[in-house]
Design an enzyme around this catalytic site. Sequence first.
Site, PDB file in Angstrom:
ATOM      1  N   LYS A  44       0.850  -1.198   0.000  1.00 25.12           N
ATOM      2  CA  LYS A  44       0.000   0.000   0.000  1.00 25.12           C
ATOM      3  C   LYS A  44       0.878   1.239   0.000  1.00 25.12           C
ATOM      4  O   LYS A  44       1.711   1.435   0.888  1.00 25.12           O
ATOM      5  CB  LYS A  44      -0.858   0.024   1.268  1.00 25.12           C
ATOM      6  CG  LYS A  44      -2.301  -0.382   1.033  1.00 25.12           C
ATOM      7  CD  LYS A  44      -3.057  -0.389   2.339  1.00 25.12           C
ATOM      8  CE  LYS A  44      -4.470   0.093   2.160  1.00 25.12           C
ATOM      9  NZ  LYS A  44      -5.221   0.033   3.430  1.00 25.12           N
TER      10      LYS A  44
HETATM   11  O1  G3P Z   1      -9.025   0.724   4.253  1.00 30.70           O
HETATM   12  C1  G3P Z   1      -8.970   2.021   4.730  1.00 30.70           C
HETATM   13  C2  G3P Z   1      -9.728   2.154   5.989  1.00 30.70           C
HETATM   14  O2  G3P Z   1      -9.133   1.395   6.978  1.00 30.70           O
HETATM   15  C3  G3P Z   1      -9.941   3.517   6.500  1.00 30.70           C
HETATM   16  O3  G3P Z   1     -11.097   3.420   7.242  1.00 30.70           O
HETATM   17  O4  G3P Z   1     -12.702   3.998   8.973  1.00 30.70           O
HETATM   18  O5  G3P Z   1     -10.288   4.647   9.236  1.00 30.70           O
HETATM   19  O6  G3P Z   1     -11.725   5.802   7.579  1.00 30.70           O
HETATM   20  P1  G3P Z   1     -11.469   4.535   8.318  1.00 30.70           P
END
Ligand code: G3P
Length: 217
Positions: free
Chosen positions: A85
């Site tokens: 990533k």
């Molecule tokens: O895959 C990306 C994700 O983990 C981000 O999620 O909920 O931290 O915005 P969030």
Amino acid sequence: MAQLFLDTAKLEEIEEAASWGALDGVTTNPTLMMRAGTADLKTNTIKIAAIVQGPVSAEVISTDAAGMISEARDILSWSEHVFVKIPCTVEGLKAIREIATWPNGRVNCTLIFSPTQAYLAAKAGAAYASIFVGRIDDAGLDGMEVVRQSREIFDNYGFDCQLLAASIRHTAHVVDALLAGADIITVPFGVLQKMVRSPFTDVGLARFQADWEKVAG
Ligand code: G3P
């Protein structure tokens, strides 16, 4: 077919989801590693890959292209299932351009918040473009519209880059991402649990059981 990934680094969640037969891959990031209580990215990623036997994304920590490329070389050697990533920054694009030329250069370009970023990620050679739908919504914008527009752009020009809907917060996001044509949707374990549940299923099952008791004693 749209693929379903789990957005977690917790092995117990991945094992449980894999047992449901619906899990195609896993995405992690430094925050998710922190929540899983491990700083051993390599060991945890290898364990995840052994469970899921499908794509597992592991993120670099460096922010300069040379550092990202060096980390990517290591990360990609851990398993044939691992995708590295790389954030969608200028330095990230430089790194992707280089990594994508390697025979094992599987890149998931992350932290994408606009169709122009998705377009640049695809042009640089990323295999996945991860759009952070929930965080775009948090900013008062329409995260799914970024998925829809990116879908149209990729289709218009035949980009060989899969659209990954990330930062998924609820089951309506999953439905909308499927309707918007996302190739992959990565969901937290809590959202996956809600995807399978319906009170009507529970009520229907209880009624079938009660009726069977009546007839069978
Ligand atoms: O895959 C990306 C994700 O983990 C981000 O999620 O909920 O931290 O915005 P969030």
